[in-house]
Scaffold this motif. Structure first.
Motif, PDB file in Angstrom:
ATOM      1  N   GLY A  25      -4.441   9.093   3.818  1.00 17.32           N
ATOM      2  CA  GLY A  25      -5.629   8.843   4.618  1.00 17.32           C
ATOM      3  C   GLY A  25      -6.493   7.739   4.041  1.00 17.32           C
ATOM      4  N   LEU A  26      -6.609   7.708   2.718  1.00 18.03           N
ATOM      5  CA  LEU A  26      -7.409   6.678   2.067  1.00 18.03           C
ATOM      6  C   LEU A  26      -6.805   5.298   2.282  1.00 18.03           C
ATOM      7  CD1 LEU A  26      -9.825   5.987   0.267  1.00 18.03           C
ATOM      8  CD2 LEU A  26      -8.353   6.404  -1.726  1.00 18.03           C
ATOM      9  N   MET A  27      -5.479   5.220   2.266  1.00 18.16           N
ATOM     10  CA  MET A  27      -4.819   3.943   2.506  1.00 18.16           C
ATOM     11  C   MET A  27      -5.232   3.373   3.860  1.00 18.16           C
ATOM     12  SD  MET A  27      -0.764   3.215   3.189  1.00 18.16           S
ATOM     13  CE  MET A  27      -0.939   3.993   4.807  1.00 18.16           C
ATOM     14  N   ALA A  28      -5.243   4.216   4.879  1.00  9.91           N
ATOM     15  CA  ALA A  28      -5.622   3.758   6.214  1.00  9.91           C
ATOM     16  C   ALA A  28      -7.083   3.321   6.260  1.00  9.91           C
ATOM     17  CB  ALA A  28      -5.364   4.867   7.233  1.00  9.91           C
ATOM     18  N   GLU A  29      -7.939   4.044   5.564  1.00 12.79           N
ATOM     19  CA  GLU A  29      -9.356   3.692   5.551  1.00 12.79           C
ATOM     20  C   GLU A  29      -9.601   2.346   4.877  1.00 12.79           C
ATOM     21  OE1 GLU A  29     -11.584   6.804   3.756  1.00 12.79           O
ATOM     22  OE2 GLU A  29     -10.809   8.350   5.109  1.00 12.79           O
ATOM     23  N   ARG A  30      -8.851   2.058   3.831  1.00  8.71           N
ATOM     24  CA  ARG A  30      -9.061   0.832   3.065  1.00  8.71           C
ATOM     25  C   ARG A  30      -8.475  -0.410   3.723  1.00  8.71           C
ATOM     26  NH1 ARG A  30      -6.381   1.295  -2.260  1.00  8.71           N
ATOM     27  NH2 ARG A  30      -7.389  -0.716  -2.598  1.00  8.71           N
ATOM     28  N   ASP A  31      -7.500  -0.223   4.613  1.00  2.45           N
ATOM     29  CA  ASP A  31      -6.834  -1.365   5.232  1.00  2.45           C
ATOM     30  C   ASP A  31      -7.663  -1.845   6.425  1.00  2.45           C
ATOM     31  OD1 ASP A  31      -5.227  -3.238   6.399  1.00  2.45           O
ATOM     32  OD2 ASP A  31      -3.421  -2.006   6.420  1.00  2.45           O
ATOM     33  N   VAL A  32      -8.516  -2.818   6.181  1.00  2.47           N
ATOM     34  CA  VAL A  32      -9.429  -3.299   7.221  1.00  2.47           C
ATOM     35  C   VAL A  32      -8.733  -4.250   8.200  1.00  2.47           C
ATOM     36  CG1 VAL A  32     -11.424  -3.026   5.727  1.00  2.47           C
ATOM     37  CG2 VAL A  32     -10.218  -5.221   5.772  1.00  2.47           C
ATOM     38  N   TYR A  33      -7.481  -4.593   7.925  1.00  4.46           N
ATOM     39  CA  TYR A  33      -6.743  -5.527   8.776  1.00  4.46           C
ATOM     40  C   TYR A  33      -5.889  -4.817   9.823  1.00  4.46           C
ATOM     41  CZ  TYR A  33      -7.830  -8.210   4.572  1.00  4.46           C
ATOM     42  OH  TYR A  33      -8.472  -8.787   3.505  1.00  4.46           O
ATOM     43  N   ALA A  34      -5.535  -3.585   9.557  1.00  4.63           N
ATOM     44  CA  ALA A  34      -4.531  -2.898  10.371  1.00  4.63           C
ATOM     45  C   ALA A  34      -4.942  -2.744  11.828  1.00  4.63           C
ATOM     46  CB  ALA A  34      -4.214  -1.537   9.765  1.00  4.63           C
ATOM     47  N   ALA A  35      -6.184  -2.372  12.076  1.00  8.33           N
ATOM     48  CA  ALA A  35      -6.600  -2.084  13.454  1.00  8.33           C
ATOM     49  C   ALA A  35      -6.392  -3.284  14.364  1.00  8.33           C
ATOM     50  CB  ALA A  35      -8.059  -1.636  13.474  1.00  8.33           C
ATOM     51  N   ASP A  59       0.819  -1.221   0.000  1.00  4.73           N
ATOM     52  CA  ASP A  59       0.000   0.000   0.000  1.00  4.73           C
ATOM     53  C   ASP A  59       0.848   1.265   0.000  1.00  4.73           C
ATOM     54  OD1 ASP A  59      -2.502  -1.151  -0.079  1.00  4.73           O
ATOM     55  OD2 ASP A  59      -2.868  -0.989   2.076  1.00  4.73           O
ATOM     56  N   LEU A  60       2.077   1.190   0.533  1.00  3.65           N
ATOM     57  CA  LEU A  60       2.880   2.393   0.729  1.00  3.65           C
ATOM     58  C   LEU A  60       3.559   2.884  -0.544  1.00  3.65           C
ATOM     59  CD1 LEU A  60       4.501   1.519   4.168  1.00  3.65           C
ATOM     60  CD2 LEU A  60       2.673   3.172   3.739  1.00  3.65           C
ATOM     61  N   TYR A  61       4.024   1.973  -1.374  1.00  3.58           N
ATOM     62  CA  TYR A  61       4.742   2.395  -2.579  1.00  3.58           C
ATOM     63  C   TYR A  61       3.874   3.247  -3.512  1.00  3.58           C
ATOM     64  CZ  TYR A  61       8.811  -0.461  -1.412  1.00  3.58           C
ATOM     65  OH  TYR A  61       9.919  -0.972  -0.804  1.00  3.58           O
ATOM     66  N   PRO A  62       2.636   2.876  -3.781  1.00 12.04           N
ATOM     67  CA  PRO A  62       1.843   3.681  -4.718  1.00 12.04           C
ATOM     68  C   PRO A  62       1.559   5.103  -4.249  1.00 12.04           C
ATOM     69  CG  PRO A  62       0.900   1.491  -4.486  1.00 12.04           C
ATOM     70  CD  PRO A  62       1.947   1.629  -3.426  1.00 12.04           C
ATOM     71  N   ILE A  63       1.631   5.354  -2.930  1.00  7.16           N
ATOM     72  CA  ILE A  63       1.350   6.710  -2.458  1.00  7.16           C
ATOM     73  C   ILE A  63       2.621   7.546  -2.316  1.00  7.16           C
ATOM     74  CG2 ILE A  63      -0.724   5.906  -1.279  1.00  7.16           C
ATOM     75  CD1 ILE A  63       0.782   6.285   1.378  1.00  7.16           C
ATOM     76  N   GLY A  64       3.787   6.984  -2.683  1.00  8.26           N
ATOM     77  CA  GLY A  64       4.997   7.788  -2.741  1.00  8.26           C
ATOM     78  C   GLY A  64       6.120   7.409  -1.814  1.00  8.26           C
ATOM     79  N   PHE A  65       5.945   6.378  -0.975  1.00  7.44           N
ATOM     80  CA  PHE A  65       7.079   5.931  -0.154  1.00  7.44           C
ATOM     81  C   PHE A  65       8.165   5.384  -1.082  1.00  7.44           C
ATOM     82  CE2 PHE A  65       4.326   6.752   3.186  1.00  7.44           C
ATOM     83  CZ  PHE A  65       4.812   6.382   4.433  1.00  7.44           C
ATOM     84  N   GLN A  66       9.403   5.781  -0.805  1.00 12.95           N
ATOM     85  CA  GLN A  66      10.513   5.431  -1.695  1.00 12.95           C
ATOM     86  C   GLN A  66      11.149   4.093  -1.350  1.00 12.95           C
ATOM     87  OE1 GLN A  66      12.444   9.066  -0.629  1.00 12.95           O
ATOM     88  NE2 GLN A  66      11.983  10.050  -2.581  1.00 12.95           N
ATOM     89  N   SER A  67      11.115   3.696  -0.090  1.00 14.86           N
ATOM     90  CA  SER A  67      11.599   2.383   0.314  1.00 14.86           C
ATOM     91  C   SER A  67      10.894   1.967   1.587  1.00 14.86           C
ATOM     92  CB  SER A  67      13.122   2.369   0.513  1.00 14.86           C
ATOM     93  OG  SER A  67      13.483   3.103   1.667  1.00 14.86           O
ATOM     94  N   CYS A  68      10.767   0.667   1.780  1.00 13.76           N
ATOM     95  CA  CYS A  68      10.120   0.100   2.966  1.00 13.76           C
ATOM     96  C   CYS A  68      10.925  -1.116   3.404  1.00 13.76           C
ATOM     97  CB  CYS A  68       8.694  -0.363   2.655  1.00 13.76           C
ATOM     98  SG  CYS A  68       7.595   0.869   1.950  1.00 13.76           S
ATOM     99  N   ALA A  69      11.236  -1.201   4.680  1.00 12.70           N
ATOM    100  CA  ALA A  69      11.958  -2.363   5.195  1.00 12.70           C
ATOM    101  C   ALA A  69      11.578  -2.584   6.644  1.00 12.70           C
ATOM    102  CB  ALA A  69      13.465  -2.171   5.072  1.00 12.70           C
ATOM    103  N   CYS A  70      11.626  -3.854   7.048  1.00 15.21           N
ATOM    104  CA  CYS A  70      11.300  -4.236   8.413  1.00 15.21           C
ATOM    105  C   CYS A  70      12.421  -5.095   8.957  1.00 15.21           C
ATOM    106  CB  CYS A  70       9.971  -4.997   8.431  1.00 15.21           C
ATOM    107  SG  CYS A  70       9.481  -5.595  10.070  1.00 15.21           S
ATOM    108  N   TYR A  71      12.888  -4.771  10.177  1.00  9.58           N
ATOM    109  CA  TYR A  71      13.999  -5.483  10.809  1.00  9.58           C
ATOM    110  C   TYR A  71      13.561  -6.066  12.149  1.00  9.58           C
ATOM    111  CZ  TYR A  71      17.054  -3.489   7.301  1.00  9.58           C
ATOM    112  OH  TYR A  71      17.635  -3.158   6.102  1.00  9.58           O
ATOM    113  N   ARG A  72      13.974  -7.310  12.380  1.00  5.17           N
ATOM    114  CA  ARG A  72      13.705  -7.996  13.648  1.00  5.17           C
ATOM    115  C   ARG A  72      14.892  -7.754  14.576  1.00  5.17           C
ATOM    116  NH1 ARG A  72      10.997 -12.886  15.394  1.00  5.17           N
ATOM    117  NH2 ARG A  72      11.037 -12.751  17.682  1.00  5.17           N
ATOM    118  N   ALA A  73      14.589  -7.367  15.797  1.00  5.62           N
ATOM    119  CA  ALA A  73      15.641  -6.993  16.741  1.00  5.62           C
ATOM    120  C   ALA A  73      16.381  -8.199  17.296  1.00  5.62           C
ATOM    121  CB  ALA A  73      15.046  -6.191  17.886  1.00  5.62           C
TER     122      ALA A  73
END
Length: 214
Positions: free
Chosen positions: A70-80, A31-45
């Protein structure tokens, strides 16, 4: 315009980890790339006070104010449901400069199997702080870090809060840093009495999958 770094950290119980990773990989990051995020990464501590350290590059703070965000958050029914399981969290924005490789033709995107991070507050004079940080960047590069950035907190996220210190030294590693890298002590020693709130992190990439499986 240089990008900003946006970090989103969270602590989870063990039983909530896999649902989070599935959501992150199959819903959130796409969801993040189409709205303009340039990179996304997740690290486990492996070192740190949170379970995951998500790090993003964004073009500007204003991305959070765009209707698409804002629309991205509204459409993501799993996040909450996924995010309701968080035991702790912090969302922090930084301006940053690339210290190594020095003077690149263009800024390099974040792309590493491992990252080490030292966050801190400092009362040292600016020149003294910059001298120590550049010395530390050179030392980490000699130990094998492939990219090093120094960052300062900037304007906070419009919704989410942070308790993290003002400065961040971020090193990217192609593999787990060697034990002799001494990741967190030298800065504290060199700025003794002028540094506080040290918050270290070391972690390995879980999204996208690492180049070298852990």
């Amino acid at each position: 315009m240089p990008s900003l770094l946006y970090t989103a950290e969270l602590a989870l119980n063990e039983e909530d980890i896999q649902p989070f990773l599935d959501w992150y990989a199959y819903r959130h990051a796409p969801d993040l790339y189409p709205i303009g995020f340039q990179s996304c990464a997740c690290y486990r501590a492996t070192i740190g006070d949170m379970t995951f350290f998500d790090i993003y590059e964004i073009p500007a703070w204003e991305i959070f104010m765009k209707p698409a965000y804002g629309l991205m958050a509204e459409r993501d029914v799993y996040a909450a449901d996924i995010l309701s399981k968080r035991l702790n969290k912090a969302h922090t924005l930084y301006e940053h400069e690339q210290l190594h490789p020095a003077s690149p033709e263009r800024a390099l995107p974040l792309d590493a199997d491992w990252i080490s991070i030292l966050r801190f507050n400092a009362s040292a004079e600016r020149d003294a702080l910059e001298t120590v940080i550049h010395q530390e960047a050179a030392r980490l590069a000699n130990a094998g870090a492939k990219l090093i950035r120094f960052a300062r907190r900037t304007k906070d996220h419009p919704t989410y809060t942070t308790h993290r210190p003002h400065f961040m030294l971020l090193a990217e590693w192609p593999q787990k840093p060697p034990s002799e890298a001494e990741l967190f002590k030298p800065v504290e020693q060199q700025l003794s009495g002028r540094i506080s709130d040290l918050t270290p992190f070391l972690g390995y990439r879980v999204y996208p999958w690492p180049d070298r499986p852990i």
